[in-house]
Design an enzyme around this catalytic site. Sequence first.
Site, short mmCIF file in Angstrom:
data_model
loop_
_atom_site.label_atom_id
_atom_site.label_comp_id
_atom_site.label_asym_id
_atom_site.label_seq_id
_atom_site.Cartn_x
_atom_site.Cartn_y
_atom_site.Cartn_z
CG HIS A 152 -113.13 -47.83 8.88
ND1 HIS A 152 -111.87 -48.16 9.34
CD2 HIS A 152 -113.93 -47.88 9.97
CE1 HIS A 152 -111.92 -48.39 10.65
NE2 HIS A 152 -113.16 -48.24 11.04
CE LYS B 28 -109.29 -55.49 -2.39
NZ LYS B 28 -110.31 -54.97 -1.50
N PRO C 184 -102.25 -60.72 3.04
CG PRO C 184 -101.92 -60.94 5.33
CD PRO C 184 -101.43 -61.45 4.02
CE1 TYR D 157 -107.25 -51.73 2.31
CE2 TYR D 157 -109.49 -51.06 2.86
CZ TYR D 157 -108.28 -51.62 3.23
OH TYR D 157 -108.11 -52.10 4.51
CE1 TYR E 33 -103.29 -52.62 5.21
CE2 TYR E 33 -104.73 -50.70 5.32
CZ TYR E 33 -104.56 -52.07 5.17
OH TYR E 33 -105.65 -52.89 5.00
P1 RFL Z 1 -111.36 -70.94 5.14
O1 RFL Z 1 -111.75 -69.82 6.02
O2 RFL Z 1 -110.00 -71.48 5.20
O3 RFL Z 1 -112.42 -72.09 5.40
C1 RFL Z 1 -112.25 -73.39 4.87
C2 RFL Z 1 -112.93 -74.37 5.79
O4 RFL Z 1 -112.79 -75.68 5.26
C3 RFL Z 1 -112.44 -76.58 6.29
N1 RFL Z 1 -111.75 -77.73 5.68
C4 RFL Z 1 -112.36 -78.90 5.42
N2 RFL Z 1 -113.61 -79.30 5.63
C5 RFL Z 1 -113.93 -80.57 5.24
N3 RFL Z 1 -113.03 -81.42 4.69
C6 RFL Z 1 -111.76 -81.05 4.47
N4 RFL Z 1 -110.88 -81.89 3.92
C7 RFL Z 1 -111.38 -79.73 4.84
N5 RFL Z 1 -110.22 -79.03 4.75
C8 RFL Z 1 -110.47 -77.83 5.28
C9 RFL Z 1 -111.57 -75.76 7.23
O5 RFL Z 1 -111.56 -76.30 8.55
C10 RFL Z 1 -112.27 -74.40 7.16
O6 RFL Z 1 -113.26 -74.26 8.16
O7 RFL Z 1 -111.63 -70.58 3.59
P2 RFL Z 1 -112.77 -69.65 2.94
O8 RFL Z 1 -114.13 -70.02 3.49
O9 RFL Z 1 -112.54 -69.70 1.47
O10 RFL Z 1 -112.50 -68.18 3.48
C11 RFL Z 1 -111.32 -67.50 3.13
C12 RFL Z 1 -110.90 -66.54 4.24
O11 RFL Z 1 -110.86 -67.26 5.46
C13 RFL Z 1 -109.53 -65.90 3.98
O12 RFL Z 1 -109.39 -65.55 2.62
C14 RFL Z 1 -109.31 -64.62 4.82
O13 RFL Z 1 -109.31 -64.90 6.19
C15 RFL Z 1 -107.98 -63.94 4.45
N6 RFL Z 1 -107.70 -62.77 5.28
C16 RFL Z 1 -108.32 -61.55 5.04
N7 RFL Z 1 -109.23 -61.43 4.05
C17 RFL Z 1 -109.90 -60.25 3.85
O14 RFL Z 1 -110.74 -60.18 2.91
N8 RFL Z 1 -109.69 -59.14 4.65
C18 RFL Z 1 -108.79 -59.18 5.67
O15 RFL Z 1 -108.70 -58.19 6.40
C19 RFL Z 1 -108.04 -60.40 5.89
N9 RFL Z 1 -107.15 -60.50 6.89
C20 RFL Z 1 -106.79 -62.86 6.34
C21 RFL Z 1 -106.53 -61.70 7.14
C22 RFL Z 1 -106.15 -64.06 6.64
C23 RFL Z 1 -105.25 -64.13 7.70
N10 RFL Z 1 -104.66 -65.39 7.96
C24 RFL Z 1 -104.57 -65.98 9.22
C25 RFL Z 1 -104.29 -66.25 6.86
C26 RFL Z 1 -105.64 -61.74 8.18
C27 RFL Z 1 -104.97 -62.95 8.45
C28 RFL Z 1 -103.99 -62.95 9.58
C1 PHB Z 2 -107.48 -57.22 10.18
O1 PHB Z 2 -108.14 -56.40 10.81
O2 PHB Z 2 -107.28 -58.36 10.60
C2 PHB Z 2 -106.91 -56.81 8.88
C3 PHB Z 2 -107.24 -55.57 8.35
C4 PHB Z 2 -106.71 -55.17 7.13
C5 PHB Z 2 -105.84 -56.00 6.47
C6 PHB Z 2 -105.50 -57.26 6.99
C7 PHB Z 2 -106.04 -57.66 8.20
O3 PHB Z 2 -105.29 -55.59 5.29
#
Ligand code: RFL
Ligand code: PHB
Length: 389
Positions: free
Chosen positions: A72, A296, A292, A384, A200
């Site tokens: 994108h 980031k 989110p 971004y 957005y």
């Molecule tokens: P995770 O993905 O939470 O993984 C951590 C892992 O550790 C396990 N765990 C354990 N394992 C062993 N012993 C324990 N005691 C444990 N406790 C936990 C868990 O089961 C898990 O598998 O952390 P990590 O790897 O640091 O990754 C971070 C990302 O997942 C997170 O920052 C992003 O998903 C945030 N996020 C977004 N980030 C972006 O860069 N771009 C996006 O577009 C974006 N959209 C989002 C998002 C997060 C969202 N939610 C649900 C919070 C959209 C949403 C809706």
């Molecule tokens: C997503 O596609 O899940 C998404 C994209 C952009 C954001 C957050 C989530 O800022």
Amino acid sequence: MRTQVVIIGGGPSGLLLGQLLHGIGVDAVVLERQTRAYVLGRIRAGVLEQGLVGLLEQAGVAGRMHAEGFVHDGTLIAHDNDMFRVDFAKHTGARVMVYGQTEVTRDLYDARAACGARTVFDVEDVRITGADSDAPEVSYTVAGTRHTVSCDFVAGCDGFHGVSRRSIPEETRREYEKVYPFGWLGILSQTPPVNDELIYANSPRGFALCSMRNANLSRYYIQCSMADRVENWSDDDFWTELKRRLPDQVLSQLHTGPSIEKSIAPLRSFVTEPMRWGRLFLCGDAAHIVPPTGAKGLNTAASDVHYLFEGLSAFYRDNDPEALDRYSERALARVWKAERFSWWFSTLMHRFPDQSPFDLRMQVAELDFLRSNDAAQRAMAENYVGLPY
Ligand code: RFL
Ligand code: PHB
């Protein structure tokens, strides 16, 4: 059992670090609390910065992303019934990749299995001991049996609710937090995206985001109250509310259909300092959370992995601990900038329950400025697409 690095958490941070270490011949074990299927069932991030794309290439897991992901060049910002575009490519020369975190994680698990690296699933009661000594150990239980691994270093990649951060003594930890007074209700639907770039939207009824995973898989979010429950939102309710928050000009392209996933996520800004205690290093959501809005979270987790990998490489290659000693400082410098951008963009795009008429005017003025000012658009685009590592 002995290994060089114990990685707690098999999410994207832990798996990426494991794959990079494997590439330089450093042995690591990943300990994951859940099953592989559970981790791959979580729908999260969708937008990858170039830095993360580069790390996935370096880890040898970028093939499917390049084949199936979407590059994108910009994004759309809607305000009331109007819309403008911020052109990332024009302002920065850089772009982002739209490819789901679920797929990144799947690619990393496949690569890990293919190279024979060890992952232990379903671990319970993980404990870190001796992180402040030269001989840390991590113990855990699987199927009722207790195991202990001795190692050189522990990477705490276990997310916000993990044990790693809490293993750092409270008196050495400083925590900074802001909880936003709303959440995001998200759905995934097997429908073509409303637009070929993300939208957005700041509307009088609250924020909305139109995102996607592929040509027939869309991801939409709407700002909701934290008191809301997923069960109280039918698919029809969701689509009706989304339509009310988007400008008229895109409505004719909005394809609705049954949701295949629906969830509510809270919005929080959180940072813990330092990100290192002795031989324990925190990475990703274990150390920080962003709302989110700026996409980031995953990307900031990736920059932590980059700095930690640099430190571990220099240690194992040259016996040089300097980059490891600077890990926390280097990672945090970038983390705080991602926090600032996510907070700024969240504040700009959401309706707050206690927003005064003055606050609303400030939002309008800021959106107007962004719409019409090249420098403001460039600043947004630079953040971004991702600040340099
Ligand atoms: P995770 O993905 O939470 O993984 C951590 C892992 O550790 C396990 N765990 C354990 N394992 C062993 N012993 C324990 N005691 C444990 N406790 C936990 C868990 O089961 C898990 O598998 O952390 P990590 O790897 O640091 O990754 C971070 C990302 O997942 C997170 O920052 C992003 O998903 C945030 N996020 C977004 N980030 C972006 O860069 N771009 C996006 O577009 C974006 N959209 C989002 C998002 C997060 C969202 N939610 C649900 C919070 C959209 C949403 C809706
Ligand atoms: C997503 O596609 O899940 C998404 C994209 C952009 C954001 C957050 C989530 O800022």
